[in-house]
Write an enzyme that holds these catalytic residues in place. Structure first.
Site, short mmCIF file in Angstrom:
data_model
loop_
_atom_site.label_atom_id
_atom_site.label_comp_id
_atom_site.label_asym_id
_atom_site.label_seq_id
_atom_site.Cartn_x
_atom_site.Cartn_y
_atom_site.Cartn_z
N TYR A 26 0.84 -1.20 0.00
CA TYR A 26 0.00 0.00 0.00
C TYR A 26 0.87 1.25 0.00
CZ TYR A 26 -4.28 -2.55 1.20
OH TYR A 26 -5.37 -3.38 1.19
N HIS A 43 -10.67 -2.88 -1.44
CA HIS A 43 -11.59 -2.32 -0.44
C HIS A 43 -12.62 -1.44 -1.14
CE1 HIS A 43 -9.10 -3.39 3.14
NE2 HIS A 43 -8.11 -3.32 2.27
N ARG A 64 -3.10 -11.93 3.46
CA ARG A 64 -4.41 -11.52 2.96
C ARG A 64 -4.54 -11.99 1.51
NH1 ARG A 64 -7.84 -7.98 4.26
NH2 ARG A 64 -9.12 -9.75 3.76
N HIS A 69 -7.32 -8.42 -2.70
CA HIS A 69 -8.64 -7.81 -2.45
C HIS A 69 -8.63 -6.34 -2.80
CE1 HIS A 69 -6.36 -7.13 1.27
NE2 HIS A 69 -7.04 -6.01 1.36
N TYR A 88 -0.71 -9.96 0.42
CA TYR A 88 0.34 -9.42 1.29
C TYR A 88 0.30 -10.06 2.67
CZ TYR A 88 -3.44 -6.21 2.84
OH TYR A 88 -4.61 -5.68 3.29
FE LIG Z 1 -6.22 -4.44 2.52
#
Ligand SMILES: [Fe+3]
Lengths: 204, 246
Positions: B112, B166, B161, B164, B151
């Site tokens: 991110y 959000h 995770r 995905h 990640y």
């Molecule tokens: Fe996330």
């Protein structure tokens, strides 16, 4: 009467710790899609009502402040009318928006809203709700957004007859929904996710 | 708001089974951040039956193109190019037009663009990871992006995770406010993720998994995934005689 087959709701999932990227990108250091973050200002100047400031923190079950929360508020104007009303005022415009969004400070957890004091809001044909502000809280670890309300201590009379407040069985918990007036026009509203002071959250 | 038929209808109660448990110890962060007392159940009032309305003028030309909206001129984000599309409806199947959708995601390496991010995967200088759009008159939306990477995250000793995106949605009333995550068909990490597993109903999990839709892929350009969203519906008693419903 025909019984409808309802579609099932899409599940909620946590906003995660990086909610800022999508909801307050400038706060996250991203000027990608816009120069200002939505909900930064409720456009209180357009209204001219009684200006108030609400500050607070979100606390977890250990009493630590939650540093990655995103808080949204939704409220009526000084006349108790929700900005959308029947008139479909689109935002942003010159109108008071009624909707604010603030990320907790990444170091202190503090959030702050500059808004106006809402009026009494209609409940049904013959009953009003005490002035209140709807809060919606998301963060890492919160699987479904938490909804609560902030009420005003100086509205004791209205609070007494408020249909939501008066439906609370354990009246000792009502104070978790009442903001502390720190000085004229300034309020403190802390939100406790757990513990002895756990805020009342709503399943509306 | 003087006549009864001008009062907005109440919303149907949330379907508990469709949503994750608030307290789900396998997802460690939920342990200290979930309410422990019972929520106060109350029918919606005008405070929840209304909500903010956003003007389409807030949406910029590239806001729904994450491949380009953070890229230098002539550059584009690294990763598998995707078109994500779908329809936002309420529980009665009525499309929700003109509602704001915000999306955010990791880059192709699973990183991110955020101050607090510490994962060793590289940043992509041409990828921000943030986009937004309004649904059209038929409740449809679409955006271009790249396939986010899986990640690792500090939950168990080796937690990952699934890929995905959000999603934040407003709907037409604050009662419908929703943040969720879209997953990708065939990802083996979905079944290992405690954030997903907090949803007890397998069908509700399946609805978060976007299928590949070959008919919507663009040859020599991008794959396409469909993610439809259903927000709470209103009770329909007051308007049952009207052909269009509410
Ligand atoms: Fe996330």
């Amino acid at each position: 009467m025909k019984k409808n087959t309802l579609l099932e709701e899409t599940a909620s999932q946590t906003a995660g710790p990086y909610v800022h990227i999508g909801c307050v990108p400038n706060f996250a250091g991203l000027q990608t899609v816009t120069k200002t973050d939505l909900g930064n200002s409720l456009n209180i100047d357009a209204f001219g009502g009684q200006e108030i400031t609400i500050q607070g923190k979100v606390y977890d079950g250990d009493g630590a402040s939650v540093l990655d929360a995103l808080i949204e508020i939704w409220q009526a104007d000084g006349f108790g009318i929700y900005p959308r009303g029947n008139t479909d005022i689109a935002m942003p415009s010159n109108a008071y928006t009624g909707w604010g969004r603030c990320a907790s400070n990444l170091e202190t957890g503090e959030f702050i809203f500059k808004t106006i004091k809402p009026g009494k809001v209609i409940f049904n044909q013959d009953q009003y709700q005490a002035p209140h502000i709807t809060f919606w809280i998301v963060a890492r670890g919160i699987n479904i957004g938490l909804q609560t309300r902030m009420y005003f201590a100086e509205e004791a009379e209205a609070n007494k007859t408020d249909p939501v407040l008066s439906s609370i069985k354990d009246q000792s918990r009502v104070q978790t929904l009442i903001a502390e007036k720190t000085s004229n026009g300034n309020y403190r509203f802390d939100i406790h996710l757990q513990g002895a002071q756990e805020t009342i959250f709503f399943d509306f | 708001m003087k006549r009864k038929d001008e009062m907005p209808n109440r919303f149907l109660p949330r379907e508990k089974h469709s949503h994750p448990l608030a307290y789900f110890p396998d997802y460690k962060s939920s342990i200290k951040r979930s309410p422990q007392k019972e929520l106060l159940k109350f029918p919606t009032t005008p405070s929840e039956e209304s909500g903010p309305v956003f003007s389409p003028s807030i949406i910029g030309e590239l806001d729904n193109n994450l491949i380009l909206n953070h890229a230098d001129d002539g550059k584009s984000a690294i990763g598998q190019r995707l078109l994500v599309f779908g329809t936002v409806r309420d529980q009665h199947g009525r499309p929700i037009p003109d509602t704001l959708i915000e999306v955010w995601q990791a880059n192709a390496g699973g990183r991110y663009r955020h101050k607090n991010e510490t994962y060793l995967a590289a940043l992509d200088p041409n990828f921000g990871g943030c986009g937004r759009m309004m649904t059209d008159a038929n409740g449809n939306y679409e955006f271009h992006t790249i396939m986010p990477g899986a990640y690792p995250w500090p939950n168990g000793p080796n937690s990952w995770r699934p890929a995905h995106i959000h999603f934040s949605l407003f709907g037409e009333a604050f009662a419908q406010r929703l943040i969720t995550q879209m997953y990708f068909e065939g990802d083996p990490l979905i079944g290992l993720c405690p954030i997903v597993a907090a949803i007890q109903d397998e069908k509700a999990v399946e609805r978060l998994i976007a299928p590949l839709v070959m008919e919507k892929t663009v040859p020599m350009d991008c794959l396409a995934y469909r993610f439809d969203v259903v927000l709470r519906g209103r009770e329909q008693t007051l308007f049952e005689n009207r052909p269009e419903g509410l």
